[in-house]
Design an enzyme around this catalytic site. Structure first.
Site, PDB file in Angstrom:
ATOM      1  N   LYS A 244       0.850  -1.184   0.000  1.00 12.67           N
ATOM      2  CA  LYS A 244       0.000   0.000   0.000  1.00 12.67           C
ATOM      3  C   LYS A 244       0.893   1.244   0.000  1.00 12.67           C
ATOM      4  CE  LYS A 244      -3.591   2.179   2.884  1.00 12.67           C
ATOM      5  NZ  LYS A 244      -4.441   2.005   4.093  1.00 12.67           N
TER       6      LYS A 244
ATOM      7  N   SER B 201      -9.226   2.796   3.300  1.00 10.75           N
ATOM      8  CA  SER B 201      -8.257   3.428   2.428  1.00 10.75           C
ATOM      9  C   SER B 201      -7.379   2.431   1.660  1.00 10.75           C
ATOM     10  CB  SER B 201      -7.347   4.343   3.255  1.00 10.75           C
ATOM     11  OG  SER B 201      -6.612   3.590   4.218  1.00 10.75           O
TER      12      SER B 201
ATOM     13  N   SER C 278      -9.870   0.556   7.526  1.00 10.75           N
ATOM     14  CA  SER C 278      -9.300   0.557   6.180  1.00 10.75           C
ATOM     15  C   SER C 278      -8.788  -0.785   5.678  1.00 10.75           C
ATOM     16  CB  SER C 278      -8.167   1.593   6.097  1.00 10.75           C
ATOM     17  OG  SER C 278      -8.692   2.886   6.210  1.00 10.75           O
TER      18      SER C 278
END
Length: 498
Positions: A76, A152, A176
């Protein structure tokens, strides 16, 4: 040559087993992952930084012989700093920032043998439950390209759901990991506070609310990766008891007869989408058929108090992130450096006092005690992961009049005026009403997981959430393994993955 169908039928541990036995090579896996990425990523925008050449080189060298030796993996683009590779956090302000050392968790992932192919899309500073950064554009859900994969960690979830890699790095400061798992039909576990390291630069992230782990298709991949990464690093502020046995061994163990309380109450008093209610009821029926004790309970926490405490954290940490940009930019940040909503959140963070922040922080401890009392009677709390199925791309973006208001507020620094008007709380609550169930576990530090047990009539995934007492990841893995066997989801794939 590994065919796309053969590649798609393997989880991470399955791939690593074939590499270890000589039936596959890391180079073959790497080639298959790159081929899948080239085929589907232009449609979903999950990978925003390709590291394909480096991955191909590593695949032909000596990767560590860990549990995931040779398995393709994605990072990520927030939190998981990778030395020598740009780390933008979804923000144009950081587009030239290149860290000089790996995050401790990235070191442990690499020691487990993964081969890093690239970095995934995330909203600016990982702030939203949708993944639509101005810098890279929206990430799309492989189950329906017009819908969000969540946030996210939306890019990570979309990549795994589309079959690019069997697992990918993710982080969870308010849901997230669990939100994208629910949106994309994946398994997503947020570990307990302190279970995985946050070093070397930070002892905790978001006051301890944020924890990193992975998104996976199989339960056992999540368990094995937590085995490879769990435990404190140097200077860690939190120490949890070591698990009794490897988490991977828990996946196949009978969970025993568990006591579960489930709730359909919306924490903010809003209507719950019928599909999300159905997902929980179906899960409760499945659990009863497996021999567990299940009963409906009132919401065991104060939803508005949790939302208020979370928003205080949200505003304060965004303000701190903007201030810290000066280290990279060589000057104080300006409104043009970040997205308008991000700048407004930072302004709000500066309008509250240290006393306000401390008072909100007390709510964390109050709710940790509340949940402790809940777990004296129940092993797990079952809720919807989300209050609605995945929303459409752009649905949660500011409306035109809100965009104009943001411009005026940011131009003249009117954060205090907006705060006193109550507009921010209204807008924030409108956004949190879609995701009101996940923040609790971040504030209390408890482990929680989203399990893909339901799909809507329109074919969209709709996960359910289980929250366990602090440090009880073993209970979650045992139950998840049982659910995965009783109602398999691994082979349920979006058409895009085919």
């Amino acid at each position: 040559m590994l065919s796309p169908t053969e590649y798609d039928q393997l989880d991470g541990l399955g791939m690593a087993t074939l590499v270890a036995s000589g039936q596959l090579t890391a180079a073959e896996l790497c080639a298959a992952a790159i081929a899948r990425a080239e085929a589907v990523n232009p449609r979903i925008n999950a990978i925003i930084l390709k590291l394909f050449e480096q991955a191909q080189q590593r695949a032909t060298s000596d990767l560590p012989a860990g549990p995931f030796g040779g398995v393709p993996f994605l990072l990520k683009d927030f939190g998981a700093q990778y030395a020598g590779v740009p780390h933008t956090g979804g923000s144009q302000a950081l587009r030239h920032f290149v860290p000089t050392e790996d995050a401790e968790l990235v070191r442990r992932w690499q020691a487990a043998g993964v081969n890093i192919l690239g970095k995934t899309n995330t909203p600016e500073f990982a702030l939203l439950a949708v993944t639509e950064p101005a810098l890279y554009g929206p990430c799309r859900n492989p189950w329906s390209l017009g819908h969000t994969p969540g946030g996210s960690s939306g890019g990570a979830a979309a990549a795994v759901a589309a079959g690019i890699t069997p697992l990918a790095g993710a982080g969870d400061g308010g849901g997230s990991i669990r939100i994208p798992a629910a949106c994309c039909g994946l398994f997503g576990l947020k570990p307990s506070r302190g279970r995985v390291p946050t070093g070397p630069e930070q002892g905790e992230k978001w006051q301890g609310a944020a924890v990193e782990h992975v998104l996976t298709r199989s339960v056992r991949d999540s368990a094995a990766m937590l085995d490879a990464t769990q435990g404190p690093d140097v200077g860690a502020p939190y120490f949890l008891p070591q698990p009794e046995r490897p988490y991977l061994e828990e996946v196949g163990r009978p969970p025993g007869r568990l006591r579960l309380g489930f709730t359909l109450a919306h924490p903010l008093g809003r209507p719950l989408h019928p599909e999300c209610a159905t997902a929980v009821r179906e899960a409760a029926s499945l659990l009863e058929s497996l021999g567990h004790d299940v009963e409906e309970v009132p919401l065991p926490f104060d939803g508005r108090a949790v939302a208020t405490a979370f928003l205080m954290l949200y505003f304060g940490e965004t303000g701190a992130s903007i201030v810290s940009l000066a280290k990279v930019l060589g000057r104080p940040a300006r409104p043009a450096d970040v997205e308008p909503t991000t700048w407004l959140l930072g302004l709000l963070g500066r309008t509250y006092s240290a006393a306000d922040f401390a008072a909100a922080r007390h709510t964390w401890n109050e709710h940790a005690r509340r949940m402790g009392l809940f777990h004296e009677k129940y092993d797990l709390l079952l809720t919807p992961t989300l209050a609605t199925p995945p929303v459409r791309i752009g649905e949660l973006q500011p409306k035109p009049f809100e965009q104009k208001l943001l411009k005026v507020v940011n131009t003249f620094g009117l954060g205090g005026v907006i705060r006193r008007s109550g507009l921010v709380e209204k807008l924030a609550e409108q956004n949190l009403e879609k995701t009101p169930y996940t923040q609790l576990a971040n504030l209390t530090g408890q482990p929680a997981m989203s399990v893909p047990l339901h799909w809507t009539a329109d074919g969209l995934p709709c996960g359910v959430q289980f929250i366990a007492r602090l440090g009880a990841e073993d209970v979650l893995f045992r139950l998840a393994g049982q659910l995965e066997q009783a109602q398999p989801w691994f082979s349920k794939r979006p058409s895009l993955a085919s």
